[in-house]
Design a protein around this motif. Structure first.
Motif, PDB file in Angstrom:
ATOM      1  N   UNK A  52       0.668  -1.226   0.120  1.00 27.52           N
ATOM      2  CA  UNK A  52       0.074   0.116   0.125  1.00 27.52           C
ATOM      3  C   UNK A  52       0.904   1.122   0.140  1.00 27.52           C
ATOM      4  N   UNK A  53       2.167   0.962   0.390  1.00 36.15           N
ATOM      5  CA  UNK A  53       2.960   2.224   0.408  1.00 36.15           C
ATOM      6  C   UNK A  53       4.084   2.206  -0.789  1.00 36.15           C
ATOM      7  N   UNK A  54       4.342   0.904  -1.179  1.00 37.75           N
ATOM      8  CA  UNK A  54       5.127   1.206  -2.271  1.00 37.75           C
ATOM      9  C   UNK A  54       4.682   0.068  -3.309  1.00 37.75           C
ATOM     10  N   UNK A 103     -12.211 -14.557   1.062  1.00 37.66           N
ATOM     11  CA  UNK A 103     -12.573 -13.059   0.955  1.00 37.66           C
ATOM     12  C   UNK A 103     -11.608 -12.528  -0.448  1.00 37.66           C
ATOM     13  N   UNK A 104     -10.487 -12.894  -0.287  1.00 28.55           N
ATOM     14  CA  UNK A 104      -9.417 -12.655  -1.428  1.00 28.55           C
ATOM     15  C   UNK A 104     -10.316 -13.147  -2.746  1.00 28.55           C
ATOM     16  N   UNK A 105     -10.773 -14.299  -2.819  1.00 23.71           N
ATOM     17  CA  UNK A 105     -11.332 -14.884  -3.933  1.00 23.71           C
ATOM     18  C   UNK A 105     -12.623 -14.012  -4.324  1.00 23.71           C
ATOM     19  N   UNK A 106     -13.400 -13.529  -3.527  1.00 27.07           N
ATOM     20  CA  UNK A 106     -14.310 -12.482  -3.503  1.00 27.07           C
ATOM     21  C   UNK A 106     -14.196 -11.032  -4.347  1.00 27.07           C
ATOM     22  N   UNK A 107     -13.126 -10.775  -3.898  1.00 22.87           N
ATOM     23  CA  UNK A 107     -12.454  -9.504  -4.418  1.00 22.87           C
ATOM     24  C   UNK A 107     -11.599  -9.682  -5.530  1.00 22.87           C
ATOM     25  N   UNK A 166      -7.174  -5.790   4.365  1.00 17.67           N
ATOM     26  CA  UNK A 166      -7.497  -5.993   2.919  1.00 17.67           C
ATOM     27  C   UNK A 166      -8.136  -4.601   2.248  1.00 17.67           C
ATOM     28  N   UNK A 167      -8.657  -3.787   3.252  1.00 18.51           N
ATOM     29  CA  UNK A 167      -9.059  -2.572   2.619  1.00 18.51           C
ATOM     30  C   UNK A 167      -8.243  -1.787   1.974  1.00 18.51           C
ATOM     31  N   UNK A 168      -6.752  -1.745   2.216  1.00 21.91           N
ATOM     32  CA  UNK A 168      -6.176  -0.898   1.579  1.00 21.91           C
ATOM     33  C   UNK A 168      -5.264  -1.580   0.171  1.00 21.91           C
ATOM     34  N   UNK A 169      -5.801  -2.782   0.030  1.00 22.06           N
ATOM     35  CA  UNK A 169      -5.340  -3.494  -1.283  1.00 22.06           C
ATOM     36  C   UNK A 169      -5.835  -2.698  -2.493  1.00 22.06           C
ATOM     37  N   UNK A 187      -7.502  -2.952  -5.682  1.00 25.56           N
ATOM     38  CA  UNK A 187      -8.009  -3.809  -6.322  1.00 25.56           C
ATOM     39  C   UNK A 187      -7.767  -3.815  -8.041  1.00 25.56           C
ATOM     40  N   UNK A 188      -7.425  -2.553  -8.395  1.00 28.20           N
ATOM     41  CA  UNK A 188      -7.142  -2.481  -9.982  1.00 28.20           C
ATOM     42  C   UNK A 188      -5.704  -2.540 -10.144  1.00 28.20           C
ATOM     43  N   UNK A 189      -4.891  -2.870  -9.048  1.00 26.40           N
ATOM     44  CA  UNK A 189      -3.515  -3.319  -9.584  1.00 26.40           C
ATOM     45  C   UNK A 189      -3.059  -4.307  -8.321  1.00 26.40           C
ATOM     46  N   UNK A 190      -3.836  -5.322  -8.235  1.00 27.93           N
ATOM     47  CA  UNK A 190      -3.416  -6.336  -6.877  1.00 27.93           C
ATOM     48  C   UNK A 190      -2.114  -6.821  -6.989  1.00 27.93           C
ATOM     49  N   UNK A 191      -1.699  -7.226  -5.805  1.00 32.00           N
ATOM     50  CA  UNK A 191      -0.419  -8.079  -5.941  1.00 32.00           C
ATOM     51  C   UNK A 191      -0.884  -9.682  -5.776  1.00 32.00           C
ATOM     52  N   UNK A 192       0.113 -10.375  -6.165  1.00 33.35           N
ATOM     53  CA  UNK A 192      -0.084 -11.836  -6.092  1.00 33.35           C
ATOM     54  C   UNK A 192       0.185 -12.267  -4.439  1.00 33.35           C
ATOM     55  N   UNK A 193      -1.158 -12.880  -3.814  1.00 33.26           N
ATOM     56  CA  UNK A 193      -0.744 -13.392  -2.417  1.00 33.26           C
ATOM     57  C   UNK A 193      -0.767 -14.673  -2.286  1.00 33.26           C
ATOM     58  N   UNK A 194       0.278 -15.122  -1.673  1.00 33.41           N
ATOM     59  CA  UNK A 194       0.598 -16.638  -1.442  1.00 33.41           C
ATOM     60  C   UNK A 194       0.584 -16.865   0.117  1.00 33.41           C
ATOM     61  N   UNK A 195      -0.264 -17.494   0.718  1.00 33.21           N
ATOM     62  CA  UNK A 195      -0.226 -17.973   2.188  1.00 33.21           C
ATOM     63  C   UNK A 195       0.290 -19.295   2.282  1.00 33.21           C
ATOM     64  N   UNK A 196       1.025 -19.827   3.303  1.00 36.04           N
ATOM     65  CA  UNK A 196       1.279 -20.934   3.896  1.00 36.04           C
ATOM     66  C   UNK A 196       1.238 -21.302   5.220  1.00 36.04           C
ATOM     67  N   UNK A 197       0.259 -21.972   5.692  1.00 36.55           N
ATOM     68  CA  UNK A 197      -0.147 -22.348   7.224  1.00 36.55           C
ATOM     69  C   UNK A 197      -0.073 -23.831   7.533  1.00 36.55           C
TER      70      UNK A 197
END
Length: 469
Positions: free
Chosen positions: A140-142, A189-193, A158-161, A163-173
């Motif tokens: 959101x800053x860079x 939620x990311x899928x919905x957005x 999520x609100x500061x992402x 959505x017109x230029x989203x980054x690729x998010x990868x989670x591991x858990x």
């Protein structure tokens, strides 16, 4: 090739030292100064085949309190194999504000991008545990961050992402981690957005991600860059990874691990849709969705999640209620809850077993959060603090610090009986540092008592003030 890369930094805008800087290739270099007059530094890893004649992808590691040095070494072999530069600010701290952490990160970011040939379309951040939230906030800053890899942590905000230029998010858990269900909800939620994302599941209880999942994440970043047109499509790379994934899917189906198979199929569809026809995978996913065994597994999983959420709601309510009403009488109820959690952990049902570990982790994290909250208050509620420390000894008996805190707090209030009780509980659980026991705050009189010394002598043979008959 020479082992050292010679980089001339005379005119960098960020006032890096105007002298020549030698950086080793294939090894982590710690504490590189951002500038002679600035209190910032970073760690750096260059691949052993690094050359200034091409542009390189980079992963900026975000972590707190010197853990970044552990993370950069954990990822070193993967970065070497996949051809990534790693960089990590040494100035991030979980006790300072987000703005100050962003400032420290920006200093490292600008220094690395300024001094090395970085591919501006392959710049990524990664954060483990709490630092994952900061890693996902930085874009959101860079704006030219192309992807975020987060281990055991949801998106910070999520609100500061964009959505017109989203980054690729990868989670591991890990399925055993208390953030597991939140990470699944985060994915939905990311899928919905319509924000591109993948979630990789660890099967072990380790505190660190596996090298396999870290390697997969870097491959996913690479394919994302290809899909966006930021990197030339490597058909051999795509086909090899695709075929390997299909083999894994077939093995999972053959072993009746249908939930894992369907999750992998759905992820494969999203990843390879820009490169391949995926109609057969869609058919396979639909077939699994209708499969009786798959439906049964999903129902069992949903039942576990419902019970888990109900228990988490109870825990959240009663921790706050008991702490602020100083309900020490309810510690017995909490002891019963930990026995129930242990029963889940020892279950032969794997879903219940995982739930047990998740509940244990959640309760520890919840108690720690309330301890931090009480300590941050202007007028500290020491009774609430004592309750929380006592609760911590029940839910995490091998964490010695809460015992020491109770011994000290109780001695301060001349409640030597409570101090003695928790001293023995501490020693029963394997504590061995006698010197620290004789240097606890507010224990000047307590440590002279026969009972205190007798316990230390009994368990450690190091009682200092023993009366001789």
């Amino acid at each position: 090739m020479k082992k050292l890369v010679l980089l001339l930094l005379a005119f960098l805008s960020l006032q890096l030292s105007a002298q020549e800087l030698k950086l080793k290739k294939g090894a982590v270099v710690d504490n590189i100064k951002v500038g002679d007059s600035l209190p910032y530094s970073f760690s750096l890893l260059l691949p052993s085949n690094f050359t200034v004649n091409k542009k390189w992808p980079v992963v900026f590691i975000v972590d707190y309190n010197n853990r970044e040095k552990q993370v950069i070494r954990l990822m070193a072999s993967i970065a070497e194999e996949k051809g990534y530069i790693l960089a990590a600010s040494n100035n991030l701290n979980d006790t300072i504000s987000i703005s100050k952490n962003i400032l420290a990160f920006t200093k490292t970011f600008n220094s690395v991008v300024g001094m090395l040939p970085i591919d501006e379309n392959q710049i990524y951040t990664t954060g483990f545990n709490r630092a994952g939230r900061l890693a996902s906030t930085i874009p959101a800053f860079i704006s030219n961050i192309d992807g975020v890899l987060s281990y055991s942590s949801t998106v910070g905000n999520i609100e500061i992402i964009n959505v017109k230029k989203p980054y690729q998010y990868i989670g591991i858990v890990s399925g055993y981690n208390f953030n597991y269900t939140e990470m699944l909800a985060n994915k939905e939620l990311l899928n919905k957005l319509k924000i591109p994302n993948q979630l990789l599941i660890e099967e072990s209880r380790n505190n660190w991600p596996s090298t396999n999942n870290l390697a997969t994440a870097l491959d996913l970043f690479k394919m994302s860059a290809m899909a966006k047109g930021n990197l030339a499509v490597d058909s051999l790379f795509i086909n090899n990874n695709y075929n390997t994934t299909l083999t894994t899917i077939n093995k999972l189906v053959a072993a009746n691990k249908l939930k894992k198979a369907k999750n992998l199929i759905d992820q494969t569809i999203m990843v390879y849709k820009p490169f391949k026809k995926i109609d057969s995978l869609k058919d396979k996913s639909n077939a699994l969705r209708k499969n009786k065994i798959y439906k049964s597994l999903k129902r069992a999983e949903n039942n576990v999640w419902f019970k888990e959420q109900s228990l988490k709601n109870d825990f959240a309510y009663y921790v706050e209620e008991d702490a602020y009403t100083h309900n020490f009488n309810n510690l017995g109820w909490w002891a019963h809850q930990t026995k129930e959690i242990d029963r889940f952990k020892n279950s032969t049902n794997q879903e219940q077993q995982k739930m047990g570990y998740r509940l244990e982790g959640y309760l520890v994290a919840l108690t720690n959060d309330y301890i931090d909250t009480v300590l941050a208050e202007k007028n500290t509620d020491y009774d609430a603090l004592s309750f929380l420390y006592m609760l911590k000894t029940i839910i995490a008996p091998k964490d010695y610090d809460p015992y020491l805190k109770i011994i000290s707090l109780s001695a301060k209030n001349n409640d030597f009986g409570t101090s003695i009780f928790y001293l023995e509980e501490l020693l029963k659980n394997g504590y061995t540092d006698a010197d620290k026991l004789y240097n606890l705050e507010s224990t000047t009189l307590l440590k002279l008592t026969p009972e205190y010394n007798a316990l230390i002598e009994k368990y450690l043979k190091k009682g200092r003030y023993i009366l001789k008959e």
